[in-house]
Design a protein around this motif. Structure first.
Motif, PDB file in Angstrom:
ATOM      1  N   UNK A 151       0.834  -1.205   0.000  1.00 48.42           N
ATOM      2  CA  UNK A 151       0.000   0.000   0.000  1.00 48.42           C
ATOM      3  C   UNK A 151       0.869   1.254   0.000  1.00 48.42           C
ATOM      4  N   UNK A 192       0.832   4.657  -2.593  1.00 46.06           N
ATOM      5  CA  UNK A 192       0.905   6.055  -2.155  1.00 46.06           C
ATOM      6  C   UNK A 192       2.167   6.715  -2.682  1.00 46.06           C
ATOM      7  N   UNK A 212      -4.270   7.071  -4.031  1.00 45.50           N
ATOM      8  CA  UNK A 212      -4.737   6.959  -2.651  1.00 45.50           C
ATOM      9  C   UNK A 212      -5.943   6.031  -2.584  1.00 45.50           C
ATOM     10  N   UNK A 272      -4.833   2.494  -3.133  1.00 49.22           N
ATOM     11  CA  UNK A 272      -4.144   1.981  -1.956  1.00 49.22           C
ATOM     12  C   UNK A 272      -5.159   1.517  -0.918  1.00 49.22           C
ATOM     13  N   UNK A 273      -6.195   2.320  -0.721  1.00 52.73           N
ATOM     14  CA  UNK A 273      -7.219   1.956   0.254  1.00 52.73           C
ATOM     15  C   UNK A 273      -7.954   0.688  -0.151  1.00 52.73           C
ATOM     16  N   UNK A 302      -5.830  -2.315   0.255  1.00 51.32           N
ATOM     17  CA  UNK A 302      -5.713  -2.648   1.670  1.00 51.32           C
ATOM     18  C   UNK A 302      -6.960  -3.384   2.142  1.00 51.32           C
ATOM     19  N   UNK A 347     -13.769   5.325   7.256  1.00 45.52           N
ATOM     20  CA  UNK A 347     -12.868   4.531   6.443  1.00 45.52           C
ATOM     21  C   UNK A 347     -11.657   4.102   7.266  1.00 45.52           C
ATOM     22  N   UNK A 348     -10.966   3.189   6.712  1.00 44.45           N
ATOM     23  CA  UNK A 348      -9.708   2.815   7.340  1.00 44.45           C
ATOM     24  C   UNK A 348      -8.616   3.681   6.738  1.00 44.45           C
ATOM     25  N   UNK A 352      -4.695   4.615   6.089  1.00 37.57           N
ATOM     26  CA  UNK A 352      -3.378   4.015   6.130  1.00 37.57           C
ATOM     27  C   UNK A 352      -2.417   5.089   6.579  1.00 37.57           C
ATOM     28  N   UNK A 384       1.250   6.062   7.217  1.00 39.81           N
ATOM     29  CA  UNK A 384       2.631   5.665   7.023  1.00 39.81           C
ATOM     30  C   UNK A 384       3.522   6.820   7.433  1.00 39.81           C
TER      31      UNK A 384
END
Lengths: 333, 311, 556
Positions: free
Chosen positions: A254, A258, A310, A313-314, A317, B2-3, B5, B7
């Protein structure tokens, strides 16, 4: 469960579109703040007042703001960014000319950076607590802390001018023009020109996956099932590569999605140092030359790529990690 | 919902984790002390930062000349002097003392670094606190705003902003504040979600404390180290960003920064002249200050996420 | 809930901070009004930023310092060129003083363009007279030289014009920059480089005459930024013109001596004040093999009259009619006599093939666009070089046209876009490029490079372009010539040329370059640096100084 994922993805897509619309609006008003006259590029001894007015009308700058905004949105949906002030040609054409170059540079660098990063991360994790690990981390942090253009110029001085191993700018040698993207990609000359910028960019980009991989590895290695595995007599090597590395890879995937988005926005510097004809260099020269339609178009395309990645990526995931789908279902997104 | 991410670009943290209890400001201070006591790298970073801060404060005393002062001899400008005892790092092609510029450059670097870090940490923390604590539509709108900030390409946005407004380091700080709060606020928000379920917060609610009181006295102290972590990362990004913007030629012309020095050196062909005394020092200075920010953030990470330290 | 209000307020604050900030607009310039007997109003002195134009920036910094010593309150405001262009060019009441420059172009060797456009009052509103200079006596001279066909009489008029400007000081002239070039002398015969008066060594004659010594027969030269277009009906940029003048022929060319000479024309004769007869060469062909005819020639001068090529339109506006006399001859009938028809029209317009452009122009007549938006895939001209291929962001590849009546000595010419000056320097040493031109860096480096590398030689010659400070005569306090003259005396030309130009410039005293010996007036007043003289002039004009040394305007 599966339905949950689809609802999640649909909701996420709507959100991305909303975000894009807001960015577009910000972009419109931001560029209306631009100083200087859009006609700056036209100035010569020869221009009369009427000709200037005609130009203003031609670019629609004489209409009320809300009309300009609606026209702008309407055109954008059709993929029409207007005409570049400077090149007198459609912005879309200009962008499509250079976008492939930016993608080649970015994707190749990221590919190399993530290979090095993942391997390096596993290696450092396996040497945890040693001076090798510490030295590796410090080196990686150095590559992220050094200004990209500074590293680029020094590499240029060494490899292009002192050793004369590599060409220093552009995508081709004198007299070579690629007729098609395929011809470009199959040409050795092109890859020679790619080497230095790719290396500089990869040097900067490898830090994120490396540090990420290392800390994920350490986390996974701490899990009970690894301890169990050790007790069950599996070799450290097997546990490291087959079990831990596999589990630590998910966040890297992921992060990669990004990363593509972010580095396309950040390529501005590298493209300028190596005279790489890409989107970033086009954006900078458009801003410096008050070519607002072109700058706006380039900016918008970069934003679209980032938002899209983005989103991907979500989604990635949520597909790879089933917990996300169910939790979002529970909350009724 | 939402989840997200999360980083962290430097430390590789993928998710914020539950912190040990404790709810008062003293806890924050204790954590800070712990960071630098336990982690040698963090301490090194702190020392480097303090070193540059001292240089910045005493710049007029340390630097033998003004940053733009032209050194003249017999009506001619003393240009391209090699390093000597008079001019420790030589002179520029227009007769300025490079060492003095380097010293004064630390002021801009630290000013940009610290103010951007502060802005990012403060905005990100407040947004994260409010979004996490109130939830509902407030949370939704703030997090969509964060999405917008995530969608805007960072460097291009800053270049456009600087080009459209009068070039100044404050525009760079402003632009960073407008975009970089996103990372901080997301992490803080999810941390708040966890903390607000904890017993001492519930106790506060039961005892009738106001929402603001709960946010700032009960929740905030336990997430401050996280703010500090993201703040210390922002120091580095801010300095690098200022340097990049200067290199592309959009900087404030009246201010000597390390980025400006490098731009000046490259545009005056210092590489071709072999004037490494002009090119290497500003780059090293940038690298060192940025790294010190990274070192400190790693220190916080190790204290906040002790698992990584075990081995 | 009582806390709802807190929530709303904090939410609003965040919203305003995050989004509202992007709408902050740059402050507009305010030009203060001078009160008699009061301190002279603060001056904002505009220049480009250090990164983009170090020479202009440093020069301005020096003058600002000297003006402060004379008692002015000066702010040196450095901004990107497009930003201050907006004030200087489009909001002519909103600026006071600026650094500026004019560049050399072949057609500017004739003094008409500068003499008329820069200072004639008719161009003050939106034309090139951005300083708002207004002097009826000057206007009369500028108009007279346009129609004076006797060259010596015209020279007298040009001399007078220069004298008036030198006395009135609407500009403080600083210097004519020299244009340095590096040439690989192991590849090129240096004796075939031609110095065109006021244009320098990189010009049409060098590009066509440069002779190879060995196997490397292609000129490879850098351009510092992307080209905008390759279009014979669009003056799109300096480097763009370098290409168009090689690809398209013109009836006349400005020779190395600065005078127009027949080129695609065999002969140009003035029948009387209004009739110009042109006989074209036989056997010319377009790059696609079609013959060049008088029809093409006629079309080339009529196309801009349609309004589809706004930049070339003014150069054909004096043409009343073009008559085809026979297969090789056309007659231009002028509306009024013109001393500059050969240089400003016959040497300026590109000859374009009618069979390609007629359909395009017809289409344009009914559309919003004009000819500037047209980019041919492979442009077709008849010139000494033809286009093989090009990418405006990378390189332009030309090859010699062997069928031309004056074929180039080189086999080809490649113009490569190399924005990074360090790369240009590196590449001339490696041989990736072999002719370094339009160098944007510090010229001193070129000297060092030429000294250290036996294969590289430096050539340089002064340009007819010039750098100067301009006063806005529409606003206080610069409507006073005494004040302008005083500033001319405190402009340190010598230190500027020695230290900032690194010697690559000659002092300027007029809008006609000293490089153009025939037109330059050698007896102009010189403003040698003299601080005391500046104070004297101001004192004579009624200015005084207060106890802090601040300059006070004369009483009513």
């Amino acid at each position: 469960m599966r339905r949950g994922i689809w609802i999640y993805i649909g909701g996420r897509l709507l959100q991305s579109l909303l975000v894009l619309w807001i960015i577009t609006t910000i972009l419109f008003f931001l560029f209306r703040q631009a100083p200087g006259s859009p006609l700056a590029a036209y100035i010569d001894t020869t221009f009369t007042e009427e000709q200037q007015q005609a130009l203003i009308a031609r670019f629609g700058l004489d209409k009320p703001m809300h009309i300009q905004y609606l026209t702008y949105l309407g055109n954008l949906i059709q993929g029409d960014f207007g005409d570049s002030f400077r090149y007198r040609a459609p912005v879309t054409e200009q962008i499509m000319d250079v976008l492939p170059n930016t993608l080649y540079l970015t994707l190749t660098s990221l590919f190399i950076a993530y290979i090095i990063g993942v391997v390096g991360g596993v290696f450092l994790a396996s040497r945890r607590g040693t001076t090798v690990e510490k030295g590796g981390i410090i080196f990686t942090l150095m590559t992220r802390a050094a200004p990209q253009f500074w590293v680029g110029m020094i590499l240029l001085a060494i490899f292009a001018f002192e050793l004369r191993w590599l060409p220093s700018s552009g995508t081709s040698s004198p007299g070579v023009i690629y007729r098609s993207e395929i011809q470009k990609l199959t040409s050795i000359d092109f890859w020679e020109h790619m080497l230095l910028p790719t290396f500089t960019l990869a040097l900067f980009l490898h830090g994120l996956p490396l540090l990420l991989m290392r800390s994920n590895m350490l986390e996974v290695l701490d899990q009970d099932y690894i301890t169990m595995g050790r007790l069950a007599g599996y070799s450290e090597r097997f546990l490291m590569l087959r079990v831990a590395a596999r589990n630590a890879l998910l966040p890297i995937v992921t992060a990669l999605a990004l990363g593509i988005g972010y580095s396309i926005g950040g390529n501005v510097i590298i493209e300028n140092v190596f005279a790489w004809p890409g989107l970033g260099r086009m954006l900078v020269s458009a801003v410096a030359g008050s070519d607002y339609p072109l700058a706006q178009g380039a900016f918008f395309i970069i934003a679209v790529i980032i938002v899209l990645l983005n989103f991907l990526a979500d989604v990635l995931y949520s597909v790879l990690d089933p917990r996300v789908g169910s939790s979002s279902q529970a909350q009724g997104v | 919902m939402q989840h997200e991410i999360k980083v962290n670009e430097i430390t590789g943290i993928t998710d914020a984790k539950v912190l040990s209890g404790g709810s008062l400001l003293t806890n924050f201070l204790r954590t800070n002390a712990e960071v630098f006591k336990r982690d040698r790298l963090a301490l090194t970073g702190l020392i480097i930062l303090v070193f540059f801060a001292l240089i910045a404060i005493f710049a007029p005393v340390i630097a033998p000349r003004g940053p733009f002062e032209v050194i003249e001899a017999d009506g001619f400008w003393l240009s391209n002097e090699k390093p000597s005892t008079d001019y420790l790092l030589g002179t520029t092609n227009l007769g300025r003392d490079i060492f003095s510029q380097l010293i004064y450059g630390s002021r801009v670097a630290l000013l940009v670094g610290f103010s951007a870090a502060l802005a990012v940490a403060v905005i990100g923390t407040i947004v994260g606190l409010i979004a996490g604590f109130y939830g509902g539509w407030v949370d939704t709108i703030l997090m969509r705003l964060a999405d917008v900030a995530f969608g805007i390409p960072f460097l291009p946005f800053i270049i456009v902003l600087v080009a459209f407004l009068t070039p100044s380091i404050w525009i760079i700080v402003l632009a960073m504040a407008m975009l970089l709060w996103r990372d901080t606020s997301r992490v803080i928000r999810s941390q708040v979600l966890v903390v607000k379920e904890q017993a001492f917060v519930s106790a506060g609610k039961v005892s009738g404390a106001s929402n603001l009181r709960i946010i700032f006295l009960y929740i905030a102290p336990s997430i401050l180290p996280l703010s500090a972590l993201y703040g210390s990362l922002a120091i580095g990004w801010a300095i690098l960003t200022e340097a990049s913007v200067s290199f592309l030629g959009f900087s404030d012309p009246d201010v000597v920064s390390w980025g400006f020095m490098l731009q000046d050196a490259f545009n005056s062909q210092a590489l071709s002249r072999g004037a490494y005394y002009w090119i290497i020092p500003p780059g090293l200075a940038i690298m060192l200050t940025v790294m010190s920010g990274f070192f400190i953030s790693r220190g916080y990470e190790e204290v906040l996420f002790p698992r990584l330290r075990k081995h | 809930m009582q806390n709802k209000r807190h929530l709303k307020i904090s939410f609003l604050v965040i919203l305003v901070v995050l989004l509202g900030m992007s709408l902050a607009s740059p402050a507009a310039a305010q030009v203060p009004v001078q009160e008699p007997g009061q301190p002279v109003v603060p001056i904002t002195l505009l220049s480009d930023v250090q990164a983009a134009d170090p020479i202009e920036f440093e020069t301005t910094r020096l003058l600002a310092e000297n003006m402060r010593q004379l008692g002015f309150e000066v702010e040196h405001l450095a901004q990107p060129r497009d930003v201050y262009l907006n004030f200087v060019w489009f909001n002519r009441m909103d600026w006071q003083m600026t650094a500026w420059r004019m560049v050399g172009r072949p057609e500017r060797i004739d003094p008409d363009e500068f003499t008329f456009n820069l200072f004639h009052s008719s161009t003050a509103e939106s034309g090139f007279n951005f300083v708002g200079y207004n002097n009826p006596e000057y206007d009369a001279i500028a108009e007279a030289q346009r129609v004076e066909l006797d060259v010596n009489a015209r020279r007298d008029l040009i001399f007078q014009a220069q004298e008036i400007i030198a006395e009135d000081v609407p500009y403080v002239f600083i210097a004519h920059p020299s244009l340095p070039q590096l040439v690989r002398t192991d590849i090129w015969d240096a004796s075939t480089i031609v110095d065109q008066q006021g244009i320098g060594l990189e010009n049409f004659w060098t590009w066509t005459g440069l002779t190879p010594l060995g196997d490397q027969r292609t000129i490879i030269a850098p351009a510092p930024s992307n080209l905008n277009a390759i279009n014979p009906l669009f003056i799109s940029g300096g480097d763009d013109s370098r290409i168009t003048e090689l690809v398209w022929d013109r009836l006349m060319r400005i020779g190395p001596d600065g005078l127009p000479q027949p080129w695609a024309a065999e002969e140009v004769t003035r029948e009387d004040d209004l009739n110009v007869l042109v006989r074209i060469r036989e056997g010319m062909t377009w790059h696609d093999g079609e013959p060049v005819t008088v029809e093409d020639v006629k079309f080339s001068f009529e196309a801009p009259q349609t309004g589809e090529s706004p930049m070339y339109e003014p150069f054909v506006s004096n043409i009343a009619d073009i008559q085809i006399v026979d297969d090789q001859t056309v007659r231009f009938v002028l509306k009024e006599p013109s001393a500059t028809f050969e240089i400003a029209t016959l040497s300026k317009l590109n000859l374009i093939p009618k069979h390609i452009w007629e359909p395009l122009i017809e289409e344009l007549l009914t559309s919003e666009d004009n000819a500037e938006s047209i980019q041919e895939d492979i442009p077709i001209g008849s010139g000494p070089y033809r286009i093989v291929d090009f990418d405006l962001t990378e390189q332009i590849i030309l090859e010699a046209n062997p069928d031309h009546f004056s074929p180039p000595k080189a086999d080809g010419l490649v113009l490569r876009i190399i924005p990074n000056a360090e790369s240009q320097l590196g590449q001339i040493q490696t041989g990736e490029i072999n002719f370094l031109r339009n160098f944007q860096g510090d010229s001193e480096v070129l000297v060092e490079l030429a000294e250290s590398d036996p294969n590289i030689e430096l050539f340089s010659s002064p340009s007819l372009g010039f750098r100067f400070f301009a006063f806005n005569e529409r606003v206080d306090p610069f409507d006073d010539p005494a004040l302008r003259r005083a500033i001319a005396y405190i402009t340190p030309r010598e230190p500027i040329i020695n230290n900032i130009f690194k010697g690559f410039a000659v002092p300027a005293d007029s809008f006609v370059s000293t490089a153009i010996e025939f037109w330059h007036n050698p007896n102009l007043p010189q403003y040698e640096f003299d601080f005391d003289r500046a104070r004297e002039i101001l004192a004579e004009a009624g200015y005084t100084w207060d106890e802090n040394g601040r300059l006070i305007a004369p009483p009513e």
